[in-house]
Design an enzyme around this catalytic site. Sequence first.
Site, PDB file in Angstrom:
ATOM      1  N   LYS A  13      40.211  51.349  37.793  1.00 56.94           N
ATOM      2  CA  LYS A  13      38.934  51.416  38.574  1.00 56.94           C
ATOM      3  C   LYS A  13      39.086  52.851  39.465  1.00 56.94           C
ATOM      4  CE  LYS A  13      37.117  47.455  37.592  1.00 56.94           C
ATOM      5  NZ  LYS A  13      35.703  47.463  37.396  1.00 56.94           N
ATOM      6  N   SER A  29      45.637  40.598  33.751  1.00 56.82           N
ATOM      7  CA  SER A  29      44.280  40.560  32.859  1.00 56.82           C
ATOM      8  C   SER A  29      45.035  41.338  31.622  1.00 56.82           C
ATOM      9  CB  SER A  29      43.451  41.390  33.792  1.00 56.82           C
ATOM     10  OG  SER A  29      43.554  42.784  33.726  1.00 56.82           O
TER      11      SER A  29
END
Lengths: 315, 93
Positions: free
Chosen positions: A44, A261
């Site tokens: 991100k 994840s």
Amino acid sequence: MARHSSVLDLIGETPLVDVSSLSPNPRVQILVKLEGQNPGGSVKDRPALAMIEQAEKDGRLEPGATLLEPSSGNTGIGLAMVCRVKGYHLKVVLPSNVSVERRQLLQVFGAEIIESPGSEGSNGAVRLARSLAEEHPEWVFLYQYANPANPRAHFEGTAREIYRDCPEITHFVAGLGTSGTLIGVGTYLKDKKPEVEVWAVEPPAGEAVDGLRNLDDGYVPPIFTEGGGEELLDRKTIVGPRDSIEWTRRLAELGIFAGISTGAALAGAVKCAKTIDSGVIVFVSADGGWKYLSTDAWTGDIDAVVERAKQTIYF
Amino acid sequence: MSVEVRLPTLLRPAANGKAVVTATGGTIGELLANLQRSYPAIQGQLLTNEGSLHRFVNVYLNDDDVRYLDRLDTRVSEGDTVSILPAVAGGAH
């Protein structure tokens, strides 16, 4: 060049590592792109920097401006780091059930946390942030779910690096959150090599959808719709917490310490490897394992860890 | 072909409160049509007037979103599980 004038110069240019020893099919190679190597610790950092630089170009960010963003953690952390360097204030709408490390990292970089109900997941954070943005037009709302700079950061960065470092790629696998990674990378790869397949992995919907009163409370990110997500994806598959944690542990056997994840994305890559005859799969590790140590994901009893993971947002 | 269909909380009132129902059909489209016949209150919630999937509805065959299989023509086999879920922002767990 290992000498830089700003930590922001360290965003991107992440390594690909061959993890084919985990492939269930000897004719399928699997490589992982380690986005945890970014300075803020996750993929991100890329959209965070891109969205802020675009807003600066557009004249939306005055010195000392205040930004607002819904995030389950990583985007908030990336934005908080960039804001610290550039002198902006950041308010992050964060679901209450993220791992404690995500909250701590936001505090490291001086972000203010606004809690949204954990039971509503990211959907709840998005909803609260949108209503706060309406109440406070003086706050700059970059809104990663609808900001074209998000997929563009992956089109111009992540995707080019993957294609440059692994032109033999046949399948790309990544987690589906805002869809920025999948849209940006998928669009670039299919431009260069139309036969590449793009697979999305998503977590089970869980409690968040139980809170919906009607279907119109549902949500599809605008960048997914505008980026032609439905035509772009070749497959979308759910990976549950048990598979995610088991594959996260398998990666650690190779010395790769990745977030939960990443295990989900690897489970998707393994499923893909089983369905094809031969190929080269690249999947994205969104972050490293550091932010999940408190969950005991690697060392705890698997059943207990899975139960805890069900209560936590890890995508 | 009769398979298990898991319903999201918001559709359960339309199915007499049931979380899991059985429906018959050889494809996802047939299955959803039969489901609407059994539980008329579901009508309009799954399919649009044009007969395509509602934008905020995701239907999964086992773990795969049928939009990326053969959509409503996706074949269903004995022992499969079909789940209907509203689309929500990612990271919801």
